[in-house]
Write a protein that holds these residues in place. Structure first.
Motif: not given
Length: 1010
Positions: A465, A556, A995, A992
């Motif tokens: 990531d 993130r 997710y 993200h």
């Protein structure tokens, strides 16, 4: 390409004569400025039609009440496939024809215009820029581009050279339009604007060509433009059929179902995420050409709004840019007001805070972005009534009514753009100097501090990531370096006044070889300043236009450390010259006959879902708890793959590509509990009423290669869901409503030879109706039979609202103000598979005031056992500034309190909440209503008990409403589960970090009771 015949052979040749401009200009216009040279001919027919289609003479200026004549360059009226003037009532133009026309202009006048390809849309349609300038500039356009590149980088351009460039260079003024497909006028107007700039010979127009390089992108959302025009003409056709058949009332109209492949209005919220093709194409052109000003045309106001915003302005945008916004806006208002055009204003709309808009391709790169909002194009004539007040920002208000139409829309925004272009040309040295200074200011922030750069550890837990985040920033022009050896730096800048003991206690950061570094002494550090900052938005500001918080590393969920030590800039590193990749693959001797199992570490990386679905036929198991083999620790959720079950070499190659790590082990301890990772068949339900937000969920599934079957909610009641699917995803936008009335005619959405854009990304023979109670009953049966439903946002509230989730209710938000921001999520259930990959008992989550899920937790259940909130000890200075009944003119001087957050650190609690609940004999959550054992909701993440511990970045007011409310819930129903998110885990290609919560629910769909 279009070959244009000489004027003498064209249709309107006999109607053209030499006409002095004074014959057609109004007295007011002539008193302001002569529009064209007296010797330039007018296109008499086009000019006549301008006057014919103008519905109110006040909505005009001397710049647009005529059209100059050309022997070789076609007007839209004469161009095959268009053959009408811009602003013709009842007519719209497809993007493909607009693009053909722009190519024809460049072919007919190559000395003044050039087409620059931008790329393609998701559906393969062309995006373009037409560049327009003088003959001398167009002939040497790449040299002028090079000048702007020099002005961008003070590291290689001296002050002396910069002053020379301010004389040599020309600002690029990039006009973009057609972003929002329902806003129809900008693409139409852009055709006439381009023609006028190419053909016009007035001193005014020549001044623009000689001093400005005008870029025009006539349609940004090309796919949506085609659908919008198809939809308009389809509805016109249906109305005609309805009328011809003598039916009463109105024909059922087709809505503009989709714009682009993924989202509608949110295509102007992808500036940070850079997922959509139009965003990436726009950013690439911005980086290649360095436009000085980017001007986006929209429709949503009466009559013309020239952007400045109310503030607060984004704190990463250079203060010089703020001044430029006001200079441009005041010039627009003044010039249009001088000509008596009513309803032109600035201020009092939008704020300038959130950086996800498309024109941040300019703002975040030290250029200037601005926009217009104008009354809509139509294309049908209508009356607009308003009683605007006269204000300092609106000196000539519209009071009463105006007869409005597409020509009025064309006139008002084209006039404003032309005044802006001319103002840019007359002040070109100012804009170029400002651009140079802004880039220099950005570089100097790295040299002078306090932040000299940022470090992304390459070996952090979610390294794949992190690598993806690095690459996403690289595509936005941020330079990354990689450490070539280990070194240490101070996290904070050294304090010269500190004593020896304090200096020894200063926090050090070990930067390891291979770590990625954003140097602060680069001009595009502005991107990092904007993205990595913490946002503090007091609610004493005017009502915000959009999100309040977006901190990149929080959304993130990756490790990024800001470094204040100037030694960072002298540390050993080299420039990254391409995309990065996290280290991956299988460690250990996986070829050995002794190795029985490959264990893929569950690191929380989103690519884990990609890996599982790529090897869908390969049996895998998931470890239900942390375990260790020969000194190597494996987190819960790690994938176990038998070396005998498949091709280890292929697995290794995929892991290397994806940046995931695995270890080959001889034996897994027998006490390690596991469950099978059965690959689910996924159904995906969308609403036909709102395809906006669900597109971001589709984007995540597509990007990470998760297959699904996509269908409308009105189809649910006709499917045998459990026979087809194991998991159903039902994103935000769901609506129970009612099924379609069978006695009414269907409303199809299918491609036809006439309407070719319909039927994508989904088609149906009848889009009418919603889920209906019949569909809701089918979903419930699906879950009871062992399926898993995953819902987020408002859709998650459907099930508790219908009392289908024992112990879970929808709570009233009351006076909560929680506009989209980053909040703390606290892990409540430490064993659920949904939490696999979390590194601690807390994580940043995105929440937007709306759906609040009450799982029965009350502050008294938890608060006495939690550590005293940090925020109650550090509240001075500002969380609750109350200005009283009068306007607070300096709200940003009292920033809100943010709760401290450290990536990977544990949230301080007296003990595990889940363990305490278990000790009380309550494995689930104590509910406000009796719930049978095993039927209550299982809360995975929740809000903190104390309001002051909730907000990490953004804004919040009356947050106690959220105390201990559930953020993620797994609700057992029969043999299946509902996984409900009150947070928005797939928000605008920015979140993200969450997710993985959705992906874990998918991967472990039939073992959520683990």
């Amino acid at each position: 390409m279009f070959a244009f015949a000489p004027r003498a052979a064209r249709r309107f040749a006999t109607a053209v004569r030499i006409v002095p401009v004074v014959a057609v200009a109004t007295a007011l216009a002539l008193s302001v400025a002569p529009p064209v040279d007296a010797q330039q001919r007018l296109d008499e027919e086009y000019t006549r039609l301008i006057a014919e289609h103008l519905t109110d003479p006040r909505i005009s200026t001397e710049l647009v009440d005529h059209l100059p004549w050309s022997e070789t360059v076609p007007t839209p009226l004469e161009f095959p496939g268009i053959e009408r003037i811009v602003g013709t009532p009842g007519e719209l133009t497809y993007a493909r024809d607009i693009h053909r026309y722009m190519h024809a202009l460049a072919d007919a006048a190559p000395e003044r215009a050039r087409i620059i390809p931008m790329g393609q849309t998701e559906e393969g349609r062309e995006m373009l820029v037409i560049a327009i300038a003088s003959e001398e500039i167009i002939s040497d356009l790449d040299t002028y581009r090079a000048y702007l590149h020099e002005l961008t980088d003070p590291r290689s351009t001296s002050e002396t050279r910069a002053r020379e460039l301010q004389e040599l260079a020309r600002p690029i003024y990039w006009i973009t339009t057609g972003l929002h497909s329902g806003e129809r006028g900008g693409p139409e107007m852009s055709m006439e604007l381009a023609y006028r700039l190419i053909v016009g010979e007035s001193e005014f127009i020549r001044g623009i060509r000689e001093n400005v390089i005008t870029f025009i992108t006539p349609v940004l959302e090309v796919d949506g433009r085609e659908r919008m025009v198809d939809t308009y003409y389809y509805n016109e056709m249906q109305d005609s059929i309805w009328e011809a058949e003598g039916r009463e009332g109105n024909a059922p109209n087709l809505p503009l179902v989709y714009w682009g492949k993924y989202v509608a209005h949110d295509n102007n919220r992808d500036g940070m995420g850079q997922f959509l093709a139009l965003t990436r194409n726009t950013t690439r052109i911005a980086l290649e050409w360095k436009p000085t000003i980017m001007h986006d045309l929209h429709e949503a106001a009466t009559l013309l709004y020239s952007s400045t915003g109310t503030g607060p302005y984004n704190e990463g945008v250079d203060a010089i840019t703020v001044g430029e916004w006001w200079m441009f806006a005041q010039n627009d208002v003044m010039e249009m007001t001088k000509r008596g055009v009513p309803g032109v204003w600035t201020y009092n709309f939008y704020d300038g805070w959130t950086p996800n808009y498309l024109f941040y391709a300019a703002h975040s790169h030290n250029a200037t972005g601005r926009f217009y909002e104008v009354a809509s194009y139509g294309p049908n004539n209508r009356t607009i009534r308003a009683n605007q007040s006269r204000e300092w920002f609106r000196p000539n208000p519209l009071q009463g009514s105006v007869e409005w139409g597409p020509r009025a829309n064309t006139n008002i925004q084209q006039s404003g753009v032309l005044f802006s272009l001319h103002f840019t040309g007359t002040e070109r040295r100012r804009w170029l100097e400002n651009y140079w200074i802004k880039n220099r200011n950005a570089m100097n922030r790295g040299l002078d501090g306090p932040t000299r750069g940022w470090v992304f550890p390459a070996s952090q837990v979610s390294k794949a990531d992190a690598a993806e985040a690095v690459n996403d920033l690289i595509t936005q022009g941020v330079e990354f370096h990689v450490a070539t050896e280990d070194f240490e730096v101070l996290v904070e800048a050294p304090d010269e006044d500190a004593d020896d003991a304090e200096q020894e206690d200063a926090e050090m950061l070990l930067v390891r070889e291979g770590d990625w570094i954003v140097r602060g002494d680069q001009p595009y550090r502005t991107v990092a300043d904007i993205y990595f900052a913490l946002q503090r938005f007091p609610t004493t500001n005017p009502r915000p236009y959009d999100d309040l918080g977006w901190t990149f590393q929080y959304m993130r969920d990756i490790d990024v450390t800001a470094v204040g030590d100037p030694d960072l800039l002298d540390a050993p590193m080299e420039l990254v010259d391409g995309p990065v990749r996290a280290a991956g693959g299988i460690s250990g001797d996986w070829i050995s006959a002794d190795a029985t199992t490959i264990v893929v570490h569950h690191t929380g990386d989103n690519a884990l879902a990609t890996f599982r679905f790529r090897f869908a036929e390969l049996p895998m198991r998931a470890a239900r708890a942390d375990f260790e083999v020969d000194g190597t620790a494996f987190p819960a959720g790690s994938f176990l793959i038998s070396t005998r079950a498949g091709n280890p070499a292929a697995v290794d190659a995929a892991l290397r590509e994806l940046g995931l790590s695995a270890t080959a082990v001889d034996v897994v301890p027998p006490e390690v509990e596991t469950h099978d990772l059965d690959v689910p068949r996924i159904g995906y339900i969308h609403s036909w009423r709102r395809t906006q937000d669900e597109g971001w969920v589709r984007a995540a599934l597509d990007r990470y290669e998760i297959p699904y079957t996509y269908f409308g909610e009105n189809e649910v009641h006709r499917r045998d869901l459990r026979a087809e699917f194991d998991v159903i995803i039902y994103p935000h936008g769901g609506n129970v409503g009612e099924l379609a009335d069978p006695d009414e005619p269907p409303l199809p959405y299918r491609a036809t030879p006439r309407f070719t854009s319909f039927g994508r990304p989904d088609g149906t023979d009848d889009m009418r109706g919603s889920l209906g109670e019949e569909g809701l009953a089918e979903l419930l049966a699906f879950v009871r039979d062992g399926g898993t439903v995953i819902a987020e946002g408002n859709t998650a509230g459907i099930f508790p609202a219908y009392h289908l989730t024992p112990g879970l209710e929808v709570a009233d938000g009351g006076d909560l103000i929680a506009r989209g921001s980053v909040y703390r999520g606290i892990l409540h259930d430490e064993t659920s598979p949904i939490r696999y990959g979390l590194r601690s008992n807390q994580m940043p989550v995105y929440f937007k005031d709306g759906m609040i899920l009450d799982a029965g937790l009350r502050p008294a259940d938890i608060a006495p056992n939690e550590v005293q909130p940090v925020s109650l000890r550090v509240r001075e200075g500002g969380a609750r500034f109350n200005p009283g009944p009068w306007q607070n003119t300096s709200p940003m001087s009292s920033p809100v309190w943010l709760s401290p957050y450290e990536h990977g650190a544990a949230w301080p609690q007296a003990g595990s909440v889940a363990a305490r609940m278990a000790e009380r004999g309550d494995a689930a959550v104590r509910s406000s209503a009796p719930v049978l054992s095993g039927m209550g909701p299982r809360v995975i993440l929740r809000f903190p008990a104390w309001e002051a511990d909730m907000l990490l970045s953004g804004g919040l007011e009356n947050g106690q409403t959220l105390s201990n409310r559930a953020q993620v819930v797994s609700q057992p129903i029969g043999d299946g589960h509902m996984v409900l998110f009150s947070i928005r885990p797939f928000w605008r290609w920015q979140t993200h970090g969450t997710y993985i919560l959705g992906f874990n629910a998918i991967l472990n769909w039939n073992d959520l009771d683990a």
